[in-house]
Design a protein around this motif. Structure first.
Motif, PDB file in Angstrom:
ATOM      1  N   ARG A  97      47.590   7.865 -75.253  1.00  0.00           N
ATOM      2  CA  ARG A  97      49.515   8.364 -75.580  1.00  0.00           C
ATOM      3  C   ARG A  97      49.961   8.194 -76.788  1.00  0.00           C
ATOM      4  N   ILE A  98      50.545   9.337 -77.293  1.00  0.00           N
ATOM      5  CA  ILE A  98      51.207   9.471 -78.334  1.00  0.00           C
ATOM      6  C   ILE A  98      52.452   9.446 -78.248  1.00  0.00           C
ATOM      7  N   THR A  99      53.346   9.772 -77.118  1.00  0.00           N
ATOM      8  CA  THR A  99      54.560  10.042 -76.828  1.00  0.00           C
ATOM      9  C   THR A  99      55.347   8.921 -77.671  1.00  0.00           C
ATOM     10  N   GLY A 100      56.275   9.780 -78.559  1.00  0.00           N
ATOM     11  CA  GLY A 100      57.191   8.604 -79.084  1.00  0.00           C
ATOM     12  C   GLY A 100      56.848   8.073 -80.338  1.00  0.00           C
ATOM     13  N   LYS A 101      55.480   8.229 -81.048  1.00  0.00           N
ATOM     14  CA  LYS A 101      55.076   8.263 -82.110  1.00  0.00           C
ATOM     15  C   LYS A 101      55.319   8.637 -83.289  1.00  0.00           C
ATOM     16  N   ARG A 102      55.764   8.436 -84.559  1.00  0.00           N
ATOM     17  CA  ARG A 102      56.029   9.287 -85.371  1.00  0.00           C
ATOM     18  C   ARG A 102      55.421  10.745 -85.986  1.00  0.00           C
ATOM     19  N   PRO A 103      56.193  11.610 -86.660  1.00  0.00           N
ATOM     20  CA  PRO A 103      55.210  13.096 -86.633  1.00  0.00           C
ATOM     21  C   PRO A 103      54.242  12.257 -87.528  1.00  0.00           C
ATOM     22  N   ARG A 104      54.614  11.478 -88.884  1.00  0.00           N
ATOM     23  CA  ARG A 104      53.198  10.663 -89.316  1.00  0.00           C
ATOM     24  C   ARG A 104      51.786  10.387 -88.679  1.00  0.00           C
ATOM     25  N   GLU A 105      52.464   9.675 -87.589  1.00  0.00           N
ATOM     26  CA  GLU A 105      51.112   8.821 -87.387  1.00  0.00           C
ATOM     27  C   GLU A 105      50.467   9.347 -86.524  1.00  0.00           C
ATOM     28  N   ILE A 106      51.263  10.193 -85.460  1.00  0.00           N
ATOM     29  CA  ILE A 106      50.504  12.028 -84.985  1.00  0.00           C
ATOM     30  C   ILE A 106      49.683  12.729 -86.032  1.00  0.00           C
ATOM     31  N   TRP A 107      50.460  12.806 -87.261  1.00  0.00           N
ATOM     32  CA  TRP A 107      49.550  13.372 -88.566  1.00  0.00           C
ATOM     33  C   TRP A 107      48.200  12.787 -88.473  1.00  0.00           C
ATOM     34  N   ARG A 108      48.016  11.529 -88.726  1.00  0.00           N
ATOM     35  CA  ARG A 108      47.349  10.818 -88.847  1.00  0.00           C
ATOM     36  C   ARG A 108      46.095  10.811 -87.884  1.00  0.00           C
ATOM     37  N   ARG A 109      46.580  11.235 -86.580  1.00  0.00           N
ATOM     38  CA  ARG A 109      45.673  10.984 -85.140  1.00  0.00           C
ATOM     39  C   ARG A 109      45.127  12.116 -85.475  1.00  0.00           C
ATOM     40  N   GLY A 110      45.248  13.444 -86.199  1.00  0.00           N
ATOM     41  CA  GLY A 110      44.256  14.177 -85.756  1.00  0.00           C
ATOM     42  C   GLY A 110      45.374  15.355 -85.575  1.00  0.00           C
ATOM     43  N   VAL A 111      46.768  15.727 -85.440  1.00  0.00           N
ATOM     44  CA  VAL A 111      46.976  16.866 -85.337  1.00  0.00           C
ATOM     45  C   VAL A 111      48.182  17.614 -86.447  1.00  0.00           C
ATOM     46  N   GLY A 112      48.087  18.704 -87.033  1.00  0.00           N
ATOM     47  CA  GLY A 112      48.902  18.831 -88.531  1.00  0.00           C
ATOM     48  C   GLY A 112      49.646  20.473 -87.521  1.00  0.00           C
ATOM     49  N   ARG A 113      50.345  20.819 -88.200  1.00  0.00           N
ATOM     50  CA  ARG A 113      51.209  21.672 -88.052  1.00  0.00           C
ATOM     51  C   ARG A 113      52.205  22.902 -88.981  1.00  0.00           C
ATOM     52  N   THR A 114      52.347  23.701 -88.659  1.00  0.00           N
ATOM     53  CA  THR A 114      52.676  24.970 -89.208  1.00  0.00           C
ATOM     54  C   THR A 114      54.425  25.612 -89.251  1.00  0.00           C
ATOM     55  N   PHE A 115      55.337  26.189 -89.803  1.00  0.00           N
ATOM     56  CA  PHE A 115      56.489  26.008 -89.238  1.00  0.00           C
ATOM     57  C   PHE A 115      56.721  27.378 -89.292  1.00  0.00           C
ATOM     58  N   GLN A 116      57.987  28.155 -88.828  1.00  0.00           N
ATOM     59  CA  GLN A 116      58.582  29.165 -89.167  1.00  0.00           C
ATOM     60  C   GLN A 116      58.960  29.431 -90.237  1.00  0.00           C
ATOM     61  N   ILE A 117      59.104  28.463 -91.165  1.00  0.00           N
ATOM     62  CA  ILE A 117      59.279  28.922 -92.752  1.00  0.00           C
ATOM     63  C   ILE A 117      58.738  28.250 -93.125  1.00  0.00           C
ATOM     64  N   THR A 118      57.647  28.638 -94.036  1.00  0.00           N
ATOM     65  CA  THR A 118      56.477  28.387 -94.886  1.00  0.00           C
ATOM     66  C   THR A 118      57.190  26.929 -95.742  1.00  0.00           C
ATOM     67  N   GLY A 119      56.823  26.230 -95.947  1.00  0.00           N
ATOM     68  CA  GLY A 119      57.393  24.920 -97.076  1.00  0.00           C
ATOM     69  C   GLY A 119      56.052  24.724 -97.908  1.00  0.00           C
ATOM     70  N   THR A 120      56.249  24.947 -99.303  1.00  0.00           N
ATOM     71  CA  THR A 120      55.568  24.907-100.331  1.00  0.00           C
ATOM     72  C   THR A 120      55.955  24.885-102.030  1.00  0.00           C
ATOM     73  N   TYR A 121      55.838  23.689-102.456  1.00  0.00           N
ATOM     74  CA  TYR A 121      55.902  23.483-103.668  1.00  0.00           C
ATOM     75  C   TYR A 121      56.270  24.803-104.271  1.00  0.00           C
ATOM     76  N   GLN A 122      56.758  25.815-105.022  1.00  0.00           N
ATOM     77  CA  GLN A 122      57.084  26.645-105.257  1.00  0.00           C
ATOM     78  C   GLN A 122      56.986  26.657-106.867  1.00  0.00           C
ATOM     79  N   SER A 123      56.996  25.732-107.514  1.00  0.00           N
ATOM     80  CA  SER A 123      56.912  25.540-109.276  1.00  0.00           C
ATOM     81  C   SER A 123      55.705  25.107-109.628  1.00  0.00           C
ATOM     82  N   MET A 124      55.134  24.896-107.798  1.00  0.00           N
ATOM     83  CA  MET A 124      52.759  24.500-108.594  1.00  0.00           C
ATOM     84  C   MET A 124      52.591  26.142-107.925  1.00  0.00           C
TER      85      MET A 124
END
Length: 256
Positions: A67-94
């Motif tokens: 059960r992962i209901t209501g857990k914080r995004p980082r906790e869910i990420w640590r459990r093996g769920v990744g995500r990409t978004f409609q608008i890209t978010g990269t470090y433009q200066s890198m």
């Protein structure tokens, strides 16, 4: 196939308005599954609850039986769920590879190891992920000069750095040229096949959906109205009504 994700009776209410209403579904391990629907159907709201950005009003979310209901995004990420978004978010200066190295530093819990020699950390590993998305030849280019389709590929490489079991992709081809859309989703399909990653994605380009998704779900006004194969969804009268006001949703192809 066994399930990687199970959603049970998920709801999200805003002052009595049900943005997502009693939605239940599953994603199998190694499955590429699409979630489609008109604008305002509740797709992004649903994604935000799966990833912890929004807390459900009711319902449960399970990852591989946990059960992962209501857990914080980082906790869910640590459990093996990744995500990409409609608008890209990269470090433009890198550079391209530095963006991937930053993701790997987070994965290896060395995000606070920023130092003059940090640019050397995980470079070979980063190159491997860039090779997966056909970006190795652009490793040292600054992100600020990349075409939008290449930024989408880079975002996928970054998401893969944590070796997710499940990848949520919110409109992965939005803003891309038609040929680039096809290339990106073929790349995603190859990753699903070769690495066994499960992918749940939202998308407005129906050619992309019907060409690549193993199964398709349709949301309308917060409710799930269809869940099945491409042929089943294409021929579903309720889906046809939502998209075209009746008639045939898409032309049958020879392999359908």
């Amino acid at each position: 196939m066994s399930e990687i994700l199970r959603v049970e009776n998920l709801k999200k209410s805003y002052d009595g308005f049900l943005a997502v209403n009693d939605v239940s579904f599953a994603v199998a391990k190694g499955e590429l599954k699409a979630l489609i629907g008109p604008n305002g159907a509740g797709k992004s709201t649903c994604f935000n609850m799966l990833m912890g950005q929004l807390r459900p009003t009711a319902g449960e979310v399970y990852l591989d039986g946990e059960r992962i209901t209501g857990k914080r995004p980082r906790e869910i990420w640590r459990r093996g769920v990744g995500r990409t978004f409609q608008i890209t978010g990269t470090y433009q200066s890198m550079s391209v590879i530095e963006n991937v190295q930053m993701a790997l530093m987070s994965h290896h819990k060395r995000i606070f190891s920023i130092a003059p020699r940090a640019w050397k950390l995980y470079r070979d590993e980063a190159m491997g992920f860039l090779d997966t998305v056909s970006m190795a030849d652009q490793a040292d280019r600054p992100c600020s000069v990349l075409a939008y389709g290449d930024l989408k590929r880079l975002e996928l490489a970054i998401a893969l750095c944590h070796r997710p079991r499940l990848l949520l992709m919110d409109e992965p081809t939005a803003g891309m040229a038609p040929s680039a859309r096809i290339e990106l989703m073929q790349l995603v399909a190859d990753i699903v096949r070769d690495q066994g990653v499960s992918v749940l994605f939202t998308e407005h380009d129906m050619d992309v959906v019907f060409a690549h998704a193993h199964h398709i779900m349709v949301l309308n006004r917060g409710e799930l109205i269809a869940d099945g194969s491409a042929t089943e969804v294409r021929n579903n009268p309720q889906v046809q009504e939502v998209y075209l006001g009746g008639g045939t949703l898409f032309k049958e192809d020879a392999n359908a």
